[in-house]
Enzyme design. Structure first.
Site, PDB file in Angstrom:
ATOM      1  N   LEU A   4     108.468 102.413  19.797  1.00 24.77           N
ATOM      2  CA  LEU A   4     107.758 102.891  18.610  1.00 24.77           C
ATOM      3  C   LEU A   4     106.246 102.788  18.801  1.00 24.77           C
ATOM      4  O   LEU A   4     105.511 103.759  18.632  1.00 24.77           O
ATOM      5  CB  LEU A   4     108.185 102.088  17.372  1.00 24.77           C
ATOM      6  CG  LEU A   4     107.394 102.339  16.094  1.00 24.77           C
ATOM      7  CD1 LEU A   4     107.613 103.776  15.619  1.00 24.77           C
ATOM      8  CD2 LEU A   4     107.806 101.362  14.998  1.00 24.77           C
ATOM      9  N   GLN A  25      99.422  68.335  20.940  1.00 29.11           N
ATOM     10  CA  GLN A  25      98.571  67.208  20.557  1.00 29.11           C
ATOM     11  C   GLN A  25      99.272  65.877  20.826  1.00 29.11           C
ATOM     12  O   GLN A  25      98.662  64.924  21.323  1.00 29.11           O
ATOM     13  CB  GLN A  25      98.198  67.322  19.072  1.00 29.11           C
ATOM     14  CG  GLN A  25      97.052  66.433  18.641  1.00 29.11           C
ATOM     15  CD  GLN A  25      95.721  66.898  19.207  1.00 29.11           C
ATOM     16  OE1 GLN A  25      95.610  68.005  19.721  1.00 29.11           O
ATOM     17  NE2 GLN A  25      94.705  66.042  19.130  1.00 29.11           N
ATOM     18  N   GLY A  70      97.000  65.261  27.185  1.00 32.21           N
ATOM     19  CA  GLY A  70      96.686  66.038  28.381  1.00 32.21           C
ATOM     20  C   GLY A  70      97.917  66.573  29.072  1.00 32.21           C
ATOM     21  O   GLY A  70      97.892  67.667  29.655  1.00 32.21           O
ATOM     22  N   GLU A  78     107.837  92.558  15.170  1.00 28.55           N
ATOM     23  CA  GLU A  78     108.693  92.695  13.989  1.00 28.55           C
ATOM     24  C   GLU A  78     107.846  92.701  12.708  1.00 28.55           C
ATOM     25  O   GLU A  78     108.300  92.278  11.643  1.00 28.55           O
ATOM     26  CB  GLU A  78     109.743  91.577  13.921  1.00 28.55           C
ATOM     27  CG  GLU A  78     110.801  91.655  15.012  1.00 28.55           C
ATOM     28  CD  GLU A  78     111.842  92.737  14.795  1.00 28.55           C
ATOM     29  OE1 GLU A  78     111.883  93.308  13.690  1.00 28.55           O
ATOM     30  OE2 GLU A  78     112.593  93.026  15.735  1.00 28.55           O
ATOM     31  N   SER A 120     102.146  88.923  10.517  1.00 28.68           N
ATOM     32  CA  SER A 120     102.170  88.072   9.319  1.00 28.68           C
ATOM     33  C   SER A 120     101.511  88.767   8.139  1.00 28.68           C
ATOM     34  O   SER A 120     101.957  88.633   6.991  1.00 28.68           O
ATOM     35  CB  SER A 120     101.453  86.741   9.615  1.00 28.68           C
ATOM     36  OG  SER A 120     102.187  85.973  10.542  1.00 28.68           O
TER      37      SER A 120
END
Length: 379
Positions: free
Chosen positions: A124, A335, A339, A362, A365
């Site tokens: 699409l 977090q 590291g 899809e 948001s």
């Protein structure tokens, strides 16, 4: 609305075992090679995963929406690439044919899609067309018993491995009423593929341009045999697709929660496991709560859909919340890992990149927000 709870439990257990014993160990290789091993795709075929939503009459499992999301929750627990390879066969690649296809189209394509004998793809999006799907420019011109297609489709999932495209092209004037859905085989004259896209995440999910230069398809390639119904066909299957993606997001969030809990138990700082520090506990609690909320809303919306209720608002709400939620959970997971979570050999690192896409496809948001508000105002 589950038809046989015992059979569903067996299916979910089988998929869960397959995910944990076969797919999760294969994640590093998929990240490195940007491809899913052929042996795993064969195993997916053997498990019937290509035909989860295709009716039993055509060789599929014919899952209800609630049953489908229970399976999607399990598939979301591993790299999205694995689900993506079967996603189009179970989504728009088959659902448009199921909804509006002719008997001949159903008999020919659905058994092949259910077996994974062919892989479907939905074309699409275009270089200048994304959220405004009704504005597509790819043109289809009638010429005798054929149609001639010209245009370019962009970011098309599974295009490099697809055997057939559900492809939207313009046969009439402007707007949605001029769009027609075609079933375009990969070997159609005039169809070619662009180079494989280099993406931020979801390695193993291959996308590329689909280029149509005087591409010839027969008139009976139109889904349902009627021009101008393509946009309506796509709209009919959106709710199912949005609930499916929402469930996958919840599965990914659960994986991230589990990875975070495991690390918080093992990693020690200031003389004790970091999970004993309250600020780490707060991040775990927020992620666990949001994951649970997403799971509840997806299952509830699926049950409503199976009962025949109108769930446009609920499906958009699930897609909006769960795709945004898994992004927050992924951020907390990095977090918590510190590291280590930023290193390429960490599962949370690739999930952090992978789940970002869920807020885009899809329907973004922002599109979901528009749909939800429209439904509320028109209630």
């Amino acid at each position: 609305m589950i038809r046989d709870s015992q059979l569903l439990d067996q299916l979910v257990t089988t998929v869960r075992r397959f995910v944990r014993e076969r797919l999760i160990p294969a994640e590093p290789g998929v990240e490195q090679e940007n491809a899913i091993p052929g042996a795993i795709i064969d195993e997916m075929r053997d498990l019937g995963l290509f035909g989860l939503t295709i009716p039993e009459a055509y060789g599929g499992l014919g899952l209800t929406m609630e049953e489908e999301v229970m399976v999607a929750l399990e598939l979301g627990y591993t790299s999205p690439a694995f689900r993506s390879v079967i996603g189009t066969n179970n989504g728009i690649g088959s659902q448009g044919i199921i909804a509006d296809g002719t008997d001949e189209q159903k008999q020919y394509w659905l058994p092949r899609l259910a077996r994974g004998e062919v892989i479907g793809s939905f074309a699409l999006t275009e270089p200048d067309v994304g959220s405004d799907a009704a504005a597509i420019k790819t043109a289809a011109r009638r010429q005798g018993k054929n149609y001639i297609l010209n245009g370019t489709k962009r970011f098309i999932t599974n295009a490099p491995i697809a055997d057939v495209f559900t492809l939207m092209a313009r046969t009439g004037g402007e707007g949605a009423s001029g769009i027609t859905a075609f079933l375009v085989p990969r070997n159609s004259p005039g169809l070619s593929l662009g180079k494989i896209d280099e993406k931020m995440g979801q390695r193993g999910t291959r996308t590329c341009d689909v280029i149509l230069e005087d591409c010839v398809v027969p008139a009976d390639a139109i889904i349902g045999g009627v021009e101008g119904q393509g946009f309506k066909t796509a709209m009919k299957v959106l709710n199912r697709g949005r609930l499916h993606i929402a469930a996958v997001c919840v599965g990914a969030a659960q994986r991230l929660c589990d990875e975070s809990v495991s690390y918080a138990r093992e990693r020690k700082q200031f003389g004790k496991a970091i999970g004993e520090h309250q600020l780490v506990q707060a991040m775990l609690a927020e992620s666990g709560t949001e994951c649970f909320a997403g799971r509840c809303m997806v299952i509830e919306a699926a049950r409503r859909m199976d009962s025949g209720a109108r769930i446009i608002q609920e499906a958009a709400s699930c897609k909006l919340y769960c795709s945004e939620m898994v992004g927050r959970v992924a951020d907390r997971a990095v977090q918590i890992h510190g590291g280590s979570g930023y290193m390429r050999d960490s599962a949370v690192e690739h999930f952090y990149r992978d789940v970002r896409l869920f807020r885009l496809y899809e329907g973004t948001s922002q599109i979901q927000q528009i749909i939800i508000a429209r439904e509320m105002l028109n209630a």
